[in-house]
Scaffold this motif. Sequence first.
Motif, PDB file in Angstrom:
ATOM      1  N   SER A 123      56.123  64.354 109.575  1.00 51.82           N
ATOM      2  CA  SER A 123      56.537  65.351 109.797  1.00 51.82           C
ATOM      3  C   SER A 123      57.320  65.963 108.537  1.00 51.82           C
ATOM      4  O   SER A 123      57.697  65.098 107.472  1.00 51.82           O
ATOM      5  CB  SER A 123      57.680  65.431 110.596  1.00 51.82           C
ATOM      6  OG  SER A 123      58.431  64.562 110.607  1.00 51.82           O
ATOM      7  N   PHE A 124      57.609  67.404 108.060  1.00 55.71           N
ATOM      8  CA  PHE A 124      58.355  67.555 106.862  1.00 55.71           C
ATOM      9  C   PHE A 124      58.950  68.855 107.270  1.00 55.71           C
ATOM     10  O   PHE A 124      58.293  69.712 108.086  1.00 55.71           O
ATOM     11  CB  PHE A 124      57.453  67.485 105.980  1.00 55.71           C
ATOM     12  CG  PHE A 124      56.244  68.544 106.068  1.00 55.71           C
ATOM     13  CD1 PHE A 124      56.053  69.751 105.457  1.00 55.71           C
ATOM     14  CD2 PHE A 124      54.937  67.642 106.661  1.00 55.71           C
ATOM     15  CE1 PHE A 124      54.902  70.301 105.865  1.00 55.71           C
ATOM     16  CE2 PHE A 124      53.736  68.379 106.591  1.00 55.71           C
ATOM     17  CZ  PHE A 124      53.600  69.744 106.192  1.00 55.71           C
ATOM     18  N   PHE A 125      59.852  69.357 106.321  1.00 56.24           N
ATOM     19  CA  PHE A 125      60.424  70.830 106.543  1.00 56.24           C
ATOM     20  C   PHE A 125      59.944  71.513 105.027  1.00 56.24           C
ATOM     21  O   PHE A 125      60.334  71.078 103.856  1.00 56.24           O
ATOM     22  CB  PHE A 125      61.912  70.592 106.515  1.00 56.24           C
ATOM     23  CG  PHE A 125      62.776  71.949 106.592  1.00 56.24           C
ATOM     24  CD1 PHE A 125      62.540  72.567 107.889  1.00 56.24           C
ATOM     25  CD2 PHE A 125      63.136  72.516 105.559  1.00 56.24           C
ATOM     26  CE1 PHE A 125      63.529  73.924 108.195  1.00 56.24           C
ATOM     27  CE2 PHE A 125      63.803  73.999 105.762  1.00 56.24           C
ATOM     28  CZ  PHE A 125      63.975  74.565 107.056  1.00 56.24           C
ATOM     29  N   THR A 126      59.435  72.804 105.366  1.00 60.00           N
ATOM     30  CA  THR A 126      59.059  73.392 104.144  1.00 60.00           C
ATOM     31  C   THR A 126      58.893  74.968 104.684  1.00 60.00           C
ATOM     32  O   THR A 126      58.521  75.358 105.844  1.00 60.00           O
ATOM     33  CB  THR A 126      57.628  73.013 103.600  1.00 60.00           C
ATOM     34  OG1 THR A 126      57.316  73.742 102.396  1.00 60.00           O
ATOM     35  CG2 THR A 126      56.453  73.270 104.572  1.00 60.00           C
ATOM     36  N   GLY A 127      59.189  75.815 103.535  1.00 61.77           N
ATOM     37  CA  GLY A 127      59.026  77.324 104.116  1.00 61.77           C
ATOM     38  C   GLY A 127      59.887  77.786 105.116  1.00 61.77           C
ATOM     39  O   GLY A 127      59.575  78.800 105.837  1.00 61.77           O
ATOM     40  N   GLY A 128      61.120  77.180 105.280  1.00 64.07           N
ATOM     41  CA  GLY A 128      61.894  77.348 106.653  1.00 64.07           C
ATOM     42  C   GLY A 128      61.327  77.074 108.000  1.00 64.07           C
ATOM     43  O   GLY A 128      62.043  77.320 108.906  1.00 64.07           O
ATOM     44  N   LEU A 129      60.452  76.220 107.922  1.00 66.12           N
ATOM     45  CA  LEU A 129      59.679  75.824 109.214  1.00 66.12           C
ATOM     46  C   LEU A 129      59.657  74.041 109.198  1.00 66.12           C
ATOM     47  O   LEU A 129      59.271  73.641 108.202  1.00 66.12           O
ATOM     48  CB  LEU A 129      58.448  76.115 109.387  1.00 66.12           C
ATOM     49  CG  LEU A 129      58.256  77.788 109.597  1.00 66.12           C
ATOM     50  CD1 LEU A 129      56.708  78.002 109.793  1.00 66.12           C
ATOM     51  CD2 LEU A 129      59.181  78.351 110.896  1.00 66.12           C
ATOM     52  N   TYR A 130      59.999  73.463 110.444  1.00 64.93           N
ATOM     53  CA  TYR A 130      59.705  72.073 110.491  1.00 64.93           C
ATOM     54  C   TYR A 130      58.313  72.028 111.069  1.00 64.93           C
ATOM     55  O   TYR A 130      57.901  72.683 112.185  1.00 64.93           O
ATOM     56  CB  TYR A 130      60.614  71.492 111.407  1.00 64.93           C
ATOM     57  CG  TYR A 130      61.029  70.018 111.335  1.00 64.93           C
ATOM     58  CD1 TYR A 130      61.592  69.602 110.366  1.00 64.93           C
ATOM     59  CD2 TYR A 130      59.960  69.213 112.106  1.00 64.93           C
ATOM     60  CE1 TYR A 130      61.681  68.126 110.287  1.00 64.93           C
ATOM     61  CE2 TYR A 130      60.226  67.880 112.161  1.00 64.93           C
ATOM     62  CZ  TYR A 130      61.139  67.241 111.002  1.00 64.93           C
ATOM     63  OH  TYR A 130      61.462  66.012 110.738  1.00 64.93           O
ATOM     64  N   GLN A 131      57.484  71.141 110.295  1.00 63.81           N
ATOM     65  CA  GLN A 131      56.011  71.012 110.782  1.00 63.81           C
ATOM     66  C   GLN A 131      55.821  69.686 111.284  1.00 63.81           C
ATOM     67  O   GLN A 131      56.213  68.653 110.502  1.00 63.81           O
ATOM     68  CB  GLN A 131      55.134  71.487 109.712  1.00 63.81           C
ATOM     69  CG  GLN A 131      55.441  72.748 108.974  1.00 63.81           C
ATOM     70  CD  GLN A 131      54.261  73.265 108.003  1.00 63.81           C
ATOM     71  OE1 GLN A 131      53.050  72.710 108.150  1.00 63.81           O
ATOM     72  NE2 GLN A 131      54.796  74.026 107.238  1.00 63.81           N
ATOM     73  N   VAL A 132      55.230  69.468 112.173  1.00 66.11           N
ATOM     74  CA  VAL A 132      54.886  67.919 112.819  1.00 66.11           C
ATOM     75  C   VAL A 132      53.570  67.957 112.904  1.00 66.11           C
ATOM     76  O   VAL A 132      52.694  68.606 113.729  1.00 66.11           O
ATOM     77  CB  VAL A 132      55.476  67.886 114.500  1.00 66.11           C
ATOM     78  CG1 VAL A 132      55.158  66.392 114.965  1.00 66.11           C
ATOM     79  CG2 VAL A 132      57.008  68.201 114.180  1.00 66.11           C
ATOM     80  N   VAL A 133      52.831  66.788 112.394  1.00 68.02           N
ATOM     81  CA  VAL A 133      51.223  66.757 112.246  1.00 68.02           C
ATOM     82  C   VAL A 133      51.149  65.787 113.518  1.00 68.02           C
ATOM     83  O   VAL A 133      51.408  64.792 113.541  1.00 68.02           O
ATOM     84  CB  VAL A 133      51.084  65.945 111.099  1.00 68.02           C
ATOM     85  CG1 VAL A 133      49.527  65.863 110.936  1.00 68.02           C
ATOM     86  CG2 VAL A 133      51.565  66.709 109.648  1.00 68.02           C
ATOM     87  N   ILE A 134      50.023  66.460 114.380  1.00 69.56           N
ATOM     88  CA  ILE A 134      49.634  65.882 115.445  1.00 69.56           C
ATOM     89  C   ILE A 134      48.161  65.443 115.186  1.00 69.56           C
ATOM     90  O   ILE A 134      47.870  64.233 115.595  1.00 69.56           O
ATOM     91  CB  ILE A 134      50.102  66.780 116.717  1.00 69.56           C
ATOM     92  CG1 ILE A 134      51.528  67.426 116.886  1.00 69.56           C
ATOM     93  CG2 ILE A 134      49.224  66.075 117.955  1.00 69.56           C
ATOM     94  CD1 ILE A 134      52.276  66.193 117.366  1.00 69.56           C
TER      95      ILE A 134
END
Length: 362
Positions: free
Chosen positions: A56-67
């Motif tokens: 997971s990481f935070f970028t571009g104002g969004l938190y992204q979770v890799v599934i």
Amino acid sequence: MSHDYSQIARELLHSLGGAANLEQAAHCVTRLRLALKDPSLVDSNTLNQIDLVKGSFFTGGLYQVVIGPGEVEKVYAALREQTGLAAATIADVKQQGADKANAMQRLVRVFSDVFMPILPALIIAGLLMGVNNLLGAKGMFIDGKTLLDAYPQLDGVWSLINLMANTSFVFLPALVGWSAAKRFGGSEILGIVLGLMLVHPDLLNAWNYGKAVAGLEGQSLPYFNILGLFQIEKVGYQGQILPILMAAYVMSVIEKWLRARVPNAIQLLVVPITTIVITGVLALAIIGPVTRHLGILITEGVVLLFDVAPVLGGMIFGLLYAPLVITGMHHMFLAVDLQLIANHGGTFIWPMIVMSNLAQGS
């Protein structure tokens, strides 16, 4: 192996700071894209230990979770069921997260939004150029000869493919003008007109600009003489990125300002012509010359690094490229790539990107 997607969704919500911290959610092929009220509430260590979560990481104002493909859709469905969130597209979530992005992230997003829609045209051009290179490569199929030497009847096919391959780059400012105007909220058709104006055949072709400046082959810079008061370089911007990008932004600002003030009854007559005339003068007199030289400085700087210390340049690029992809900042290289192609006839960045991807796959 079966998974309890409801349990995974509950654990995700807990690690994300609770359902109340989740504003919007969407997913792409592999990731959850989440707009959060307060990203500082996320317990990333716990989140990354959840079943199916690859990172997971935070970028571009969004938190992204890799599934992962397939599984992400089921986790997303369970997440929506438990939170009651409405279905959202990636564009919706991106817009929600835009206000939380820092200045650099917003700049990268602009590059991404402008260049991603025109990528199919550039890919087509690249593939067709590859076909042309095969036809014209000496010794590739026949010792000491090209296919064109051995089979002269292929010349017409080669010329036709070459025409198709060059079209995207010859009219690149028009493509960028359309996409940039759309991104900045201006009229897309005016963006195309502005881009085509910058490559009009009445202007000195940008490829001959250097010769004209140096006075080679009897060439000199032509000018528009404006009422004897000042002169504007009569030079085109074939293959240039920054001039049309900045001009489209200025055009969009002017157009939106006019639309808010000109009565509806005369908007069709007043707004387009006023926008194009003002922006056209600014583009040819100020924006174009300034950004042309800025673009040249950027590309020459990149070329100089790889000329003086190619090993160091390759190591730096190889070290940084994968992290830049994760953050989305790799989209900024598109402008540099296209500028390199315009100034030097090719780019050494794309081959390095290919090698980076192959290394990751290996």
